[in-house]
Design an enzyme around this catalytic site. Structure first.
Site, PDB file in Angstrom:
ATOM      1  N   CYS A   2       0.746  -1.290  -0.216  1.00  0.00           N
ATOM      2  CA  CYS A   2       0.115   0.007  -0.044  1.00  0.00           C
ATOM      3  C   CYS A   2       0.895   1.188   0.059  1.00  0.00           C
ATOM      4  O   CYS A   2       2.055   1.228   0.182  1.00  0.00           O
ATOM      5  CB  CYS A   2      -0.926  -0.037   1.225  1.00  0.00           C
ATOM      6  SG  CYS A   2      -1.876  -1.545   1.472  1.00  0.00           S
ATOM      7  N   ARG A  27       0.758   2.047  -6.022  1.00  0.00           N
ATOM      8  CA  ARG A  27       1.198   1.002  -5.241  1.00  0.00           C
ATOM      9  C   ARG A  27      -0.175   0.306  -4.613  1.00  0.00           C
ATOM     10  O   ARG A  27      -0.111  -0.787  -3.849  1.00  0.00           O
ATOM     11  CB  ARG A  27       1.755   1.441  -3.820  1.00  0.00           C
ATOM     12  CG  ARG A  27       3.021   2.166  -4.012  1.00  0.00           C
ATOM     13  CD  ARG A  27       3.739   2.896  -2.835  1.00  0.00           C
ATOM     14  NE  ARG A  27       4.214   1.802  -1.941  1.00  0.00           N
ATOM     15  CZ  ARG A  27       5.480   1.304  -1.650  1.00  0.00           C
ATOM     16  NH1 ARG A  27       6.262   2.008  -1.953  1.00  0.00           N
ATOM     17  NH2 ARG A  27       5.572   0.323  -0.824  1.00  0.00           N
ATOM     18  N   TRP A  73      -3.912  -1.840  -1.328  1.00  0.00           N
ATOM     19  CA  TRP A  73      -4.001  -2.967  -2.228  1.00  0.00           C
ATOM     20  C   TRP A  73      -4.246  -4.138  -1.282  1.00  0.00           C
ATOM     21  O   TRP A  73      -3.500  -4.375  -0.599  1.00  0.00           O
ATOM     22  CB  TRP A  73      -2.595  -3.144  -2.949  1.00  0.00           C
ATOM     23  CG  TRP A  73      -2.627  -4.364  -3.627  1.00  0.00           C
ATOM     24  CD1 TRP A  73      -3.134  -4.145  -5.128  1.00  0.00           C
ATOM     25  CD2 TRP A  73      -2.304  -5.642  -3.581  1.00  0.00           C
ATOM     26  NE1 TRP A  73      -2.765  -5.440  -5.803  1.00  0.00           N
ATOM     27  CE2 TRP A  73      -2.465  -6.389  -4.980  1.00  0.00           C
ATOM     28  CE3 TRP A  73      -1.684  -6.091  -2.542  1.00  0.00           C
ATOM     29  CZ2 TRP A  73      -2.322  -7.537  -5.014  1.00  0.00           C
ATOM     30  CZ3 TRP A  73      -1.455  -7.630  -2.580  1.00  0.00           C
ATOM     31  CH2 TRP A  73      -1.511  -8.342  -4.005  1.00  0.00           C
ATOM     32  N   ASN A  99       1.529  -0.777   5.875  1.00  0.00           N
ATOM     33  CA  ASN A  99       1.923  -1.520   4.609  1.00  0.00           C
ATOM     34  C   ASN A  99       2.572  -2.910   5.028  1.00  0.00           C
ATOM     35  O   ASN A  99       3.351  -2.680   5.804  1.00  0.00           O
ATOM     36  CB  ASN A  99       2.658  -0.705   3.824  1.00  0.00           C
ATOM     37  CG  ASN A  99       3.305  -1.299   2.547  1.00  0.00           C
ATOM     38  OD1 ASN A  99       2.479  -2.122   2.057  1.00  0.00           O
ATOM     39  ND2 ASN A  99       4.464  -0.822   2.069  1.00  0.00           N
ATOM     40  N   GLY A 100       1.929  -3.912   4.417  1.00  0.00           N
ATOM     41  CA  GLY A 100       2.700  -5.301   4.875  1.00  0.00           C
ATOM     42  C   GLY A 100       1.513  -6.215   5.563  1.00  0.00           C
ATOM     43  O   GLY A 100       0.505  -6.068   5.019  1.00  0.00           O
ATOM     44  N   GLU A 485       8.244 -11.542 -22.074  1.00  0.00           N
ATOM     45  CA  GLU A 485       7.875 -10.146 -21.905  1.00  0.00           C
ATOM     46  C   GLU A 485       6.657  -9.765 -22.476  1.00  0.00           C
ATOM     47  O   GLU A 485       5.876  -8.803 -21.887  1.00  0.00           O
ATOM     48  CB  GLU A 485       9.120  -9.282 -21.944  1.00  0.00           C
ATOM     49  CG  GLU A 485       8.727  -7.724 -21.615  1.00  0.00           C
ATOM     50  CD  GLU A 485       8.713  -7.427 -20.427  1.00  0.00           C
ATOM     51  OE1 GLU A 485       8.514  -8.138 -19.403  1.00  0.00           O
ATOM     52  OE2 GLU A 485       8.077  -6.165 -20.121  1.00  0.00           O
ATOM     53  N   LYS A 489       3.283  -8.369 -21.050  1.00  0.00           N
ATOM     54  CA  LYS A 489       2.587  -6.932 -21.215  1.00  0.00           C
ATOM     55  C   LYS A 489       1.058  -7.265 -21.573  1.00  0.00           C
ATOM     56  O   LYS A 489       0.303  -6.437 -21.243  1.00  0.00           O
ATOM     57  CB  LYS A 489       3.455  -6.343 -22.200  1.00  0.00           C
ATOM     58  CG  LYS A 489       4.829  -5.881 -22.018  1.00  0.00           C
ATOM     59  CD  LYS A 489       4.805  -4.567 -21.115  1.00  0.00           C
ATOM     60  CE  LYS A 489       4.747  -4.879 -19.685  1.00  0.00           C
ATOM     61  NZ  LYS A 489       6.149  -5.291 -19.204  1.00  0.00           N
ATOM     62  N   GLU A 492      -1.020  -8.533 -18.719  1.00  0.00           N
ATOM     63  CA  GLU A 492      -1.227  -7.540 -17.385  1.00  0.00           C
ATOM     64  C   GLU A 492      -2.124  -6.389 -17.812  1.00  0.00           C
ATOM     65  O   GLU A 492      -2.805  -5.770 -16.867  1.00  0.00           O
ATOM     66  CB  GLU A 492      -0.137  -7.097 -16.854  1.00  0.00           C
ATOM     67  CG  GLU A 492       0.811  -6.250 -17.447  1.00  0.00           C
ATOM     68  CD  GLU A 492       2.061  -6.018 -16.706  1.00  0.00           C
ATOM     69  OE1 GLU A 492       2.000  -5.795 -15.400  1.00  0.00           O
ATOM     70  OE2 GLU A 492       3.145  -5.651 -17.161  1.00  0.00           O
ATOM     71  N   HIS A 508       6.452 -29.832 -27.220  1.00  0.00           N
ATOM     72  CA  HIS A 508       6.214 -30.746 -26.019  1.00  0.00           C
ATOM     73  C   HIS A 508       4.974 -30.321 -25.200  1.00  0.00           C
ATOM     74  O   HIS A 508       4.827 -30.864 -23.912  1.00  0.00           O
ATOM     75  CB  HIS A 508       7.500 -30.484 -25.264  1.00  0.00           C
ATOM     76  CG  HIS A 508       8.786 -30.854 -26.056  1.00  0.00           C
ATOM     77  ND1 HIS A 508       9.337 -32.168 -26.091  1.00  0.00           N
ATOM     78  CD2 HIS A 508       9.719 -30.221 -26.824  1.00  0.00           C
ATOM     79  CE1 HIS A 508      10.142 -32.016 -26.774  1.00  0.00           C
ATOM     80  NE2 HIS A 508      10.682 -30.668 -27.048  1.00  0.00           N
ATOM     81  N   LYS A 607       2.054  -1.262  -8.809  1.00  0.00           N
ATOM     82  CA  LYS A 607       3.342  -0.896  -9.624  1.00  0.00           C
ATOM     83  C   LYS A 607       4.342  -1.293  -8.801  1.00  0.00           C
ATOM     84  O   LYS A 607       5.413  -2.139  -9.290  1.00  0.00           O
ATOM     85  CB  LYS A 607       3.585   0.676  -9.544  1.00  0.00           C
ATOM     86  CG  LYS A 607       4.767   0.916 -10.208  1.00  0.00           C
ATOM     87  CD  LYS A 607       4.806   0.753 -11.672  1.00  0.00           C
ATOM     88  CE  LYS A 607       6.250   0.999 -12.343  1.00  0.00           C
ATOM     89  NZ  LYS A 607       6.352   0.280 -13.605  1.00  0.00           N
TER      90      LYS A 607
HETATM   91  C1  AGP Z   1       5.958  -5.351 -15.167  1.00  0.00           C
HETATM   92  O1  AGP Z   1       5.205  -4.818 -16.237  1.00  0.00           O
HETATM   93  C2  AGP Z   1       5.163  -5.395 -13.847  1.00  0.00           C
HETATM   94  N1  AGP Z   1       4.385  -4.907 -13.528  1.00  0.00           N
HETATM   95  C3  AGP Z   1       6.042  -6.340 -12.832  1.00  0.00           C
HETATM   96  O2  AGP Z   1       6.389  -7.676 -13.326  1.00  0.00           O
HETATM   97  C4  AGP Z   1       7.149  -5.767 -12.382  1.00  0.00           C
HETATM   98  O3  AGP Z   1       8.173  -5.747 -13.253  1.00  0.00           O
HETATM   99  C5  AGP Z   1       7.786  -6.611 -10.984  1.00  0.00           C
HETATM  100  O4  AGP Z   1       6.699  -6.304 -10.185  1.00  0.00           O
HETATM  101  C6  AGP Z   1       9.090  -6.128 -10.589  1.00  0.00           C
HETATM  102  O5  AGP Z   1       9.298  -4.904 -10.228  1.00  0.00           O
HETATM  103  P1  AGP Z   1      10.515  -4.148  -9.723  1.00  0.00           P
HETATM  104  O6  AGP Z   1      11.305  -4.055 -11.073  1.00  0.00           O
HETATM  105  O7  AGP Z   1      10.022  -2.942  -9.105  1.00  0.00           O
HETATM  106  O8  AGP Z   1      11.155  -4.975  -8.861  1.00  0.00           O
END
Ligand code: AGP
Length: 612
Positions: A2, A27, A73, A99-100, A485, A489, A492, A508, A607
Site C-alpha cells: 500500500c 502502489r 492494495w 503496509n505489509g 515479456e 505485457k 497484465e 512438447h 506498481k
Molecule cells: C511489469 O510490467 C510488472 N508490472 C511487474 O512484473 C514488475 O516488473 C515486477 O513487479 C518487478 O518490479 P520491480 O522491477 O520494481 O522489482
C-alpha cells in the site's frame, strides 16, 4: 503493498495528503483514506475505489495541519469503505495506517477480542490500532507503545500512527522489507511516507528508517530509535528530482509516454555508464563491489516479472562477454531454496523500484551468505541500493505505468554494460572489443526510435488480437525473454491470456492448443535462431494456427510465410531483444486501449509489490 503518507506542518494537511496519495496510487488503488489530528480531535474519511472517490469526500474535514493518508492494495479483507485504512482503536484515540502483513494477526485478534476489544474491519492492520491502545493504557508514550506493538507482531511491515495522546506527532516503524519508511525534512514541515514519490513534492531532504527502527516526527522535529530502545541518528541526504517526467503531458496514458521515451532513456542510461571517445566504462556507484569483480567466479541474477526477464538477458550477456558461469532465478523462489552462495558469488538483483519485497528478501539471503551484491535499479536511494555493495542505476526517469516498459529496456542495456565491466575485470575483454560494443550501443537509441515511428503499420493487427482469448508468444535464444515479456505485457494490461514459451518447447505440449482462433506471435529476427523459428512457425501453420512474426526488415521468406509480420531494423545480435520488444509493448498497449482497459492501473495489480 500500500502507499502510506503522514504530514505534520503549517499548511492544511488535506491537499498535501491527497497529492501524495495520487503519487502513491501506483502502489495500490482499491481504497483510500485520510485521518486528521486537530488538537485532541481525530477525524477520518475513507472510501473504496480510487483516490478520486476519497477526494470527493474530504470537504467536511477540518483544516488540520497534521494527518496521515493511505492507498490500499487489499491483503486481508475485500476492498470496502470499512476495510480501507486508517483504522481506529476502540477508544477512538489511536489511528493507524499500514503496509505489509501482520502474519500472526489471527492469534492477536483472538486475544484482543477475548480481552474486550471490538473490531470494525476484517483487516490485519486493525490489530495494530488495538495493540497500541493497550500499550498506551499501560502508561507508555506513543512511540514506546508503537515499539511494544512492533515486538508483538511478525512479518514485514511499515506502520504509521497518530494518537490524541500525542497531539501534533506522527510515529512510524519499519519492520523488515514492506516498502520502507522515508522521512522528509521540510521548512517547518515534515513528511513520513512509504516512498520518495510522496515526499519529493514537499522536500528533497530525506532520511530512511532501517529495519527495526522507529521515528516520531512533529512539524519541526524528528527523533528515531530502535525497537530495543537505542537512539538512532537519522542520516539525512538530498535526493535529486525531475518533476517533468512525473507528468503525463499530452499522452493519454503514462504507459504510452514511457514507451515513447525509450530512445532517450536508453541513451541516458548508456552514456551515464560509458563514453565512446575514448571507449570507456564508468560505474560511479559500484562502490566496494568494483574492487571485488576480478574475484567473481559465478553470478546469480534475480528479479521478478519484467525485471526477471531483463535478468534473463543479463545472464546471457555475462556468460558471453565475461565467460563467468551465470544463473538466473525468480527472487521469490531463490530465497526459499537454500541457494549455494559464497563470497566468490556475485548476486545481481534487478528491480526498477528497488522496493520489491521478494527481491529484498532474496538479497537478505545473499547477504547472510556473504555474497557480493550489485543491484540494477531505477530509483535513486531505493532499498536495494542500500543493501547491495554497489548499484548500477538505469536512467529511465520515473516510470508510472504499472506495465514496465522503459525500465525493461534500460535494465537490459545496463546489464549489457555491467557484463562488459565484469569482462574487463576478468580479463577477456580487449579495448577493441569494448569499442565495438559501444559503437553498437550508440546506434541503439536511433534504431528504437525508428521502430516507434512505425507504430501505425502494426495497427491492422490490433483488432484480431483484441478479439482473441489466448495468445502464444514464442522465441528462442535471446528472443525467449522477449517472448516472455511480450506475453506478460499483453496479459497484465489487456487481460488476454498470453503465454511466453521457448519455441523449442512448443511441440512438447503447447502445440495441442493450436487452432484457427489461437494466435501465435513469434519473435523471429535475424539472430534469434531464425532457421529453427521458421520450422516452428511452419509446424503451427500446419495445424491451422495464425502466426504474426517480428522479423528483421527485408526477410522475404518469413513475410511470405506468416499471416502478418512486424519488421524491425537490423541490429547486432546482442541488442535484438531491445529492438524486438518495442513492437510487442506497443501491441499490448493498443490492444488494451481497444478493449477499453485501464492501461496505467490494471485490475488487481500495483506498481510496486511489497508483500509476499
Ligand atoms: C511489469 O510490467 C510488472 N508490472 C511487474 O512484473 C514488475 O516488473 C515486477 O513487479 C518487478 O518490479 P520491480 O522491477 O520494481 O522489482
Amino acid at each position: 503493498m500500500c502507499g502510506i503518507v503522514g504530514y505534520a506542518g503549517q499548511r492544511p494537511a488535506v491537499p498535501v495528503l491527497i497529492r501524495a496519495l495520487k503519487d502513491l496510487e501506483y502502489r495500490g488503488y482499491d481504497s483510500a483514506g485520510i485521518a486528521l489530528l486537530e488538537g485532541e480531535q481525530l477525524a477520518i474519511t475513507k472510501k473504496q475505489g480510487k483516490i478520486a472517490n476519497l477526494e470527493a469526500s474530504v470537504g467536511d474535514l477540518p483544516d488540520a495541519t497534521v494527518g496521515i493518508g493511505h492507498t490500499r492494495w487489499a491483503t486481508h479483507g475485500r476492498p470496502s469503505d470499512q476495510n480501507a485504512h486508517p483504522h481506529l482503536s476502540c477508544d477512538g484515540r489511536v489511528v493507524v495506517i499500514h503496509n505489509g502483513i501482520v502474519e500472526n494477526y489471527a492469534a492477536l485478534r483472538q486475544r484482543l477480542l477475548a480481552s474486550g476489544h471490538r473490531f470494525a474491519s476484517e483487516t490485519d492492520t486493525e490489530t495494530l490500532a488495538h495493540l497500541i491502545e493497550e500499550e498506551l493504557a499501560a502508561g507508555r508514550s506513543l512511540l514506546n507503545a508503537l515499539a511494544a506493538t512492533a515486538r508483538q507482531v511478525t512479518g514485514s511491515q511499515a506502520i504509521v500512527a497518530m494518537s490524541t495522546c500525542d497531539p501534533g506527532a506522527i510515529v512510524a516503524a519499519r519492520l523488515g522489507n514492506a516498502g520502507g519508511v522515508v522521512i522528509g525534512f521540510g521548512q517547518g514541515e515534515m513528511v513520513v511516507a512509504s516512498d520518495l514519490a510522496a515526499v519529493l513534492p514537499v522536500t528533497q531532504e530525506v532520511a530512511f528508517l532501517a529495519d527495526g527502527q522507529l521515528a516520531r516526527v512533529t512539524a519541526d522535529s524528528a527523533e528515531a530509535r530502535t525497537i530495543a530502545g537505542e537512539p538512532v541518528a537519522l542520516e539525512r541526504r538530498r535526493i535529486p528530482i525531475d518533476p517533468v517526467t512525473a507528468l503525463k503531458g499530452q499522452y493519454p496514458h503514462f504507459m504510452l509516454k514511457e514507451i515513447l521515451e525509450q530512445p532517450e532513456a536508453i541513451s541516458d542510461t548508456i552514456w551515464s555508464l560509458a563514453t565512446l571517445e575514448p571507449p570507456a566504462l564508468y560505474f560511479d556507484d559500484l562502490g566496494a563491489a568494483a574492487g571485488r569483480l576480478a574475484a567473481v567466479e559465478r553470478v546469480v541474477l534475480i528479479g521478478m516479472g519484467t525485471s526477471l526477464h531483463a535478468a534473463m538477458l543479463g545472464q546471457r550477456y555475462i556468460e558471453a562477454f565475461a565467460r563467468v558461469p551465470a544463473a538466473v532465478d525468480n527472487a521469490s523462489e531463490f530465497r526459499y531454496r537454500d541457494p549455494v552462495l559464497g563470497p566468490e558469488t556475485l548476486v545481481v538483483s534487478v528491480s526498477q523500484s528497488g522496493e520489491t519485497v521478494d527481491v529484498l528478501e532474496a538479497m537478505a539471503v545473499a547477504k547472510q551468505a556473504g555474497a557480493l551484491q550489485i543491484t540494477v535499479c531505477n530509483t535513486e536511494g531505493a532499498q536495494t541500493t542500500r543493501v547491495a555493495d554497489g548499484t548500477v542505476y538505469t536512467r529511465a526517469g520515473l516510470e508510472r505505468g504499472v506495465a514496465s516498459t522503459k525500465c525493461f529496456t534500460t535494465a537490459v542495456v545496463a546489464l549489457y554494460l555491467l557484463a562488459l565491466r565484469l569482462a574487463q575485470a576478468k580479463g577477456p575483454l580487449t579495448p577493441e572489443q569494448l569499442a565495438g560494443h559501444l559503437h553498437e550501443l550508440a546506434r541503439l537509441p536511433g534504431t528504437v526510435a525508428s521502430v516507434l515511428s512505425r507504430r501505425d503499420q502494426q495497427r491492422k493487427l490490433i483488432r484480431g488480437l483484441a478479439a482473441a482469448e489466448h495468445a502464444l508468444f514464442l522465441g528462442r535464444g535471446l528472443a525467449f525473454p522477449v517472448a516472455m515479456e511480450g506475453a506478460l505485457k499483453l496479459k497484465e494490461i489487456s487481460y488476454i491470456h498470453g503465454e511466453g514459451y521457448a519455441a523449442g518447447e512448443m511441440k512438447h505440449g503447447p502445440i495441442a492448443l493450436i487452432e484457427p482462433s489461437f494466435p501465435t506471435i513469434a519473435v523471429a529476427t535475424e539472430h534469434a535462431l531464425r532457421a529453427k523459428m521458421v520450422s516452428n512457425i511452419e509446424q503451427i501453420q500446419a495445424r491451422g494456427g495464425p502466426v504474426t512474426a517480428v522479423i528483421t526488415e527485408g526477410d522475404e521468406q518469413l513475410t511470405a510465410l506468416c499471416d502478418a509480420v512486424i519488421p524491425v531494423p537490423p541490429v547486432s545480435s546482442w541488442l535484438e531483444p531491445v529492438v524486438a520488444v518495442v513492437p510487442l509493448q506497443l501491441l499490448a498497449y493498443d490492444v488494451a486501449v481497444q478493449r477499453g482497459c485501464d492501461v496505467d492501473q490494471p485490475r488487481n495489480l500495483a506498481k510496486t509489490v511489497t508483500v509476499e
